[in-house]
Design a protein around this motif. Structure first.
Motif: not given
Length: 467
Positions: A161-164, A195-199, A257-259
């Motif tokens: 996936l794409i996460a920014v 910053p904690s990779h949560k969407p 968190r986004l996985v």
């Protein structure tokens, strides 16, 4: 078929499919003939233009004892996409015939969810060999997916996936997408994370392409989103996609968190699979797959047939209570199957509606009483109508008023029982965390048979028809 004709047919893939997009029997026969003649090149020319899904259909359509020869002839066309489209039982047999490194090469071509679907049904030792043959990154992703329960979002999701980050601009996102060849190429939206990779939001590609580069991605993104817990059952995932008209959705772990993500193309398959499973479970036919091994199918069906045998014996014991009345008045034996049979049909109708309502979350605790009252009214109306019809018919044929009254009353009673059973049994099983699609039909049939015989024969005894 000449070589020229062969290439002409191969150049027109639509000629190999009928109006329902199914492979034509003559095309399947042509491929088999080429394989039997040892002309692998001709078989390859015929099959090469097909879509991976059609190649999978071809392998499923040929007799099981000839599949190995066909696969050998077109082996270079059997890639990961073909395996991903293939029936589970056929794929399992094919994978078992391959070497671990071959399976690993195929799995490496696929998204994580499709690779897991290929590997998850293998024996533990074969799984280990395939995983050892994979690249470390692929191996880690697949091992993580296999650690989640079957039919859960963790098994279904893909990691690509794409996460920014939220502080990027649209220009930063575009440069990132264009400057990284290793990014996935199949996506519809971009996930924005903190910053904690949560969407914290999503952004469709169309919005990014139409927005000036200097605008912050956080100003473009949509903050409202549907998050899928990683342990959610795939049927619940499908319901969320249907309810909110999703194209893709983020999957989050227990910490938020986004996985991974799930896309609608996977959900279409799940919806079809779950709907088919519920219908087959209602009949006790197991998976109902025509490629399932015969002995496994026999064992699955026999289990429920034995349960049905027990309920049939219970119904027969009710008839036995009135054998004296039946012996004195033989018409009772002629007419009583009508009452139980019509009740069974009415119960099946209600059951099908209720099981579907439960599966699609239409029926919940908040509207259960309303559903019961609705089906009770329907059952009473149908019972009264059928009762009048069978009563009039019985009077016309046999000319016995009390017999007509008894069968009409029994028809009303059994239809009401059927309606109540069709609602209460699946709802009760669902409250007990038992799949209502699996067990309900047996109990509803038992109720309509037992109450059909009991109401008809009991009423006949009360009015003295057997006296």
């Amino acid at each position: 078929m000449s070589e020229t004709e062969l290439h002409e047919e191969a150049a027109a893939p639509e000629s190999q499919l009928d109006e329902d997009d199914r492979l034509k029997p003559e095309f399947v026969s042509a491929v088999l003939d080429a394989v039997d003649e040892g002309d692998d090149e001709a078989a390859h020319v015929l099959v090469a233009p097909l879509h991976p899904a059609d190649i999978a259909d071809l392998i499923e359509l040929v007799p099981s004892e000839r599949r190995a020869d066909v696969v050998t002839a077109i082996s270079d066309l059997i890639d990961g996409d073909v395996l991903a489209e293939m029936n589970d039982w056929v794929r399992e047999a094919l994978v078992d015939a391959l070497e671990p490194h071959q399976v690993a090469n195929l799995a490496a071509e696929l998204d994580t969810d499709d690779a897991v679907a290929i590997i998850e049904d293998m024996d533990v030792e074969d799984q280990r060999e395939v995983l050892r043959a994979l690249d470390p990154d692929d191996r880690a992703a697949i091992e993580e997916a296999l650690s989640y329960p079957e039919e859960s979002a963790g098994r279904l999701m893909q990691r690509e996936l794409i996460a920014v980050p939220e502080h990027w601009t649209v220009g930063d996102v575009l440069d990132y997408l264009r400057g990284n060849d290793e990014l996935t190429t199949d996506f519809w939206e971009i996930f924005v994370v903190d910053p904690s990779h949560k969407p914290i939001g999503t952004c469709e590609l169309s919005w990014i392409l139409r927005t000036p580069r200097a605008i912050a991605i956080s100003d473009v993104m949509k903050r409202e989103q549907t998050l899928i817990p990683i342990d959610m059952d795939q049927e619940e995932v499908a319901l969320r996609f249907q309810k909110y008209a999703l194209i893709s959705a983020a999957v989050v772990d227990l910490s938020g968190r986004l996985v991974g993500m799930i896309t609608v193309d996977d959900i279409v398959h799940i919806i079809s699979q779950e709907a088919g499973e519920d219908i087959l479970r209602l009949s006790g036919a197991g998976e109902g797959d025509i490629n399932e091994p015969v002995l496994l199918t026999v064992r699955t069906r026999l289990t429920w047939l034995f349960v049905n045998l027990g309920t049939a014996m219970l119904a027969a014991s009710v008839v036995g209570l009135f054998q004296g009345e039946i012996a004195k008045f033989a018409l009772l034996a002629v007419l009583m199957p009508i009452v139980s049979g019509m009740g069974g049909n009415a119960g099946t109708q209600t059951l099908a509606v209720v099981v579907r309502a439960i599966a699609t979350n239409q029926l919940t605790e908040s509207n259960t009483l309303r559903m019961i009252w609705r089906e009770l009214r329907i059952a009473a109306a149908n019972g009264a109508t059928l009762g009048l019809a069978i009563g009039a018919g019985t009077m016309l044929v046999y000319g016995i008023p009390w017999l007509a009254v008894v069968i009409a009353a029994a028809m009303v009673i059994n239809n009401v029982i059927a309606g109540l059973s069709g609602v209460l049994i699946p709802v009760t099983l669902d409250r007990l965390r038992v799949d209502p699609a699996v067990s309900s039909a047996v109990f509803v049939t038992m109720m309509t048979d037992v109450m059909g015989f009991f109401s008809f024969l009991g009423l006949a005894t009360l009015v003295g028809l057997g006296g």
